[in-house]
Design a protein around this motif. Structure first.
Motif, PDB file in Angstrom:
ATOM      1  N   ILE A   1     -11.549  15.961  -7.158  1.00  0.00           N
ATOM      2  CA  ILE A   1     -11.948  16.478  -5.847  1.00  0.00           C
ATOM      3  C   ILE A   1     -11.713  15.418  -4.779  1.00  0.00           C
ATOM      4  O   ILE A   1     -12.112  14.262  -4.944  1.00  0.00           O
ATOM      5  N   VAL A   2     -11.071  15.819  -3.684  1.00  0.00           N
ATOM      6  CA  VAL A   2     -10.997  14.947  -2.517  1.00  0.00           C
ATOM      7  C   VAL A   2     -12.239  15.191  -1.671  1.00  0.00           C
ATOM      8  O   VAL A   2     -12.472  16.299  -1.196  1.00  0.00           O
ATOM      9  N   GLN A   3     -13.044  14.157  -1.513  1.00  0.00           N
ATOM     10  CA  GLN A   3     -14.208  14.276  -0.630  1.00  0.00           C
ATOM     11  C   GLN A   3     -13.717  14.308   0.816  1.00  0.00           C
ATOM     12  O   GLN A   3     -12.823  13.556   1.200  1.00  0.00           O
ATOM     13  N   LEU A   4     -14.294  15.194   1.622  1.00  0.00           N
ATOM     14  CA  LEU A   4     -13.780  15.415   2.974  1.00  0.00           C
ATOM     15  C   LEU A   4     -13.680  14.124   3.770  1.00  0.00           C
ATOM     16  O   LEU A   4     -14.596  13.296   3.783  1.00  0.00           O
ATOM     17  N   ALA A   5     -12.549  13.983   4.459  1.00  0.00           N
ATOM     18  CA  ALA A   5     -12.320  12.825   5.318  1.00  0.00           C
ATOM     19  C   ALA A   5     -13.124  12.960   6.605  1.00  0.00           C
ATOM     20  O   ALA A   5     -13.682  14.017   6.923  1.00  0.00           O
ATOM     21  N   SER A   6     -13.162  11.885   7.377  1.00  0.00           N
ATOM     22  CA  SER A   6     -13.850  11.903   8.664  1.00  0.00           C
ATOM     23  C   SER A   6     -13.187  12.900   9.602  1.00  0.00           C
ATOM     24  O   SER A   6     -11.966  13.030   9.641  1.00  0.00           O
ATOM     25  N   PHE A   7     -14.011  13.581  10.388  1.00  0.00           N
ATOM     26  CA  PHE A   7     -13.513  14.519  11.394  1.00  0.00           C
ATOM     27  C   PHE A   7     -14.654  14.839  12.361  1.00  0.00           C
ATOM     28  O   PHE A   7     -15.799  14.943  11.953  1.00  0.00           O
ATOM     29  N   MET A   8     -14.333  14.967  13.622  1.00  0.00           N
ATOM     30  CA  MET A   8     -15.263  15.281  14.704  1.00  0.00           C
ATOM     31  C   MET A   8     -16.067  14.042  15.104  1.00  0.00           C
ATOM     32  O   MET A   8     -16.342  13.179  14.265  1.00  0.00           O
ATOM     33  N   PRO A   9     -16.442  13.945  16.374  1.00  0.00           N
ATOM     34  CA  PRO A   9     -17.198  12.777  16.832  1.00  0.00           C
ATOM     35  C   PRO A   9     -18.556  12.666  16.152  1.00  0.00           C
ATOM     36  O   PRO A   9     -19.211  13.667  15.870  1.00  0.00           O
TER      37      PRO A   9
END
Length: 307
Positions: free
Chosen positions: A122-130
């Motif tokens: 599983i790829v853990q979600l990357a950073s996104f949004m302030p």
């Protein structure tokens, strides 16, 4: 997927075949069969309507079972070695439910392919949004925890942490190479038995509280903990007292543990790390792999009752 396959090919010197079956912005329940969803009960009503919805609109990728039927069943005859999985954004508002949903989907796929408990990374979600200037609750932090939970509790599952290579302004970050490499590191170490290969950043193990300070211990430190950048100063940690209100904490690496303290929390009982959409965080091990977001508390999350 390309970078994942290339890393395996170059390391193992064998051909690597890849089947790319994906549809952006979709729900995990759409990738799961009716038989896989039924034990969860949460999707009973949607399953009743799924057939008629698909017949009415066969390009709709958000209907339960639609993508399983259209994009998984056609490749079931292939003798796959494993799966890499990058999804979760669309289920973030039901992050707590995702624990059972993704676990059920993995079981469902393994039953379908009939090749045993094949590796599922599983790829853990990357950073996104302030991010917020102050510690806060957020569904994206919770979905990352659910992804880590599934990787830890479902047999032969792995996790590739990407919290450090996202893009605040783009849900599709440009750095695909490191995502593929980190997936490959897990496969090389755990599937292809490349002993001694680092495949995980620091993983929270346990905490203790002494004189107003929290001490955190970790697995997979691979020779030691380090703060990357920021002049060697750790960031991204917060602590809370019994009031459950989190404040930023000063963090110090000491004997491969981390000490946390905050003058605003004289009696801390819990700590969190990288708990936001795009957290400013910089904890790594000496193998150069990042720690994923975590919390020491078991307080109810914002998505706990969302179905």
């Amino acid at each position: 997927a390309f970078y994942f396959g290339r890393e395996l090919n170059q390391t193992l010197n064998i051909p690597i075949g890849l089947i790319h079956s994906s549809w952006g912005g979709t729900l995990a329940e759409a990738w799961t069969s009716a038989e896989g969803l039924k034990p969860l009960k949460d999707f009973d009503e949607r399953l009743k309507n799924a057939k008629s919805q698909i017949e009415k609109d066969p390009g709709n990728p958000h209907v339960c079972t639609a993508l399983y039927n259209g994009m998984v069943t056609p490749v079931i005859p292939y003798g796959i070695m494993g799966t890499i999985w990058y999804q979760g954004c669309s289920n973030a508002d039901r992050a707590w439910q995702y624990r059972s949903l993704l676990s059920a989907m993995i079981k469902d796929w393994r039953n379908s392919f009939q090749t045993g408990d094949f590796p599922f990374i599983i790829v853990q979600l990357a950073s996104f949004m302030p991010s917020s200037p102050e510690p806060r609750e957020h569904a994206w932090a919770e979905i990352r925890e659910s992804q880590a939970y599934v990787a830890e509790t479902v047999p032969n599952c792995g996790l590739a942490v990407t919290i450090d290579i996202g893009d605040v302004n783009d849900i599709h970050p440009k750095n695909k190479a490191d995502v593929g490499r980190r997936l490959a590191y897990w496969a090389l170490a755990n599937t292809y038995a490349k002993r001694g290969m680092a495949f995980s950043g620091p993983v929270y193990k346990k905490m203790s509280i002494v004189d107003g300070t929290i001490r955190l211990e970790f697995d997979y430190d691979c020779g030691g903990l380090v703060a990357r950048g920021n002049d060697g100063v750790l960031t991204g940690f917060a602590v809370a007292g019994e009031d459950k209100k989190f404040h930023w904490a000063k963090a110090i690496i000491q004997d491969d543990t981390i000490l946390l303290y905050s003058p605003e929390v004289p009696n801390p009982v819990a700590a969190r790390y990288a708990w936001d959409t795009s957290p400013v965080c910089n904890l790594y091990n000496k193998a150069g792999l990042p720690a994923g977001p975590f919390r020491t508390d078991d307080w109810p999350l914002t998505t706990k009752d969302k179905k």
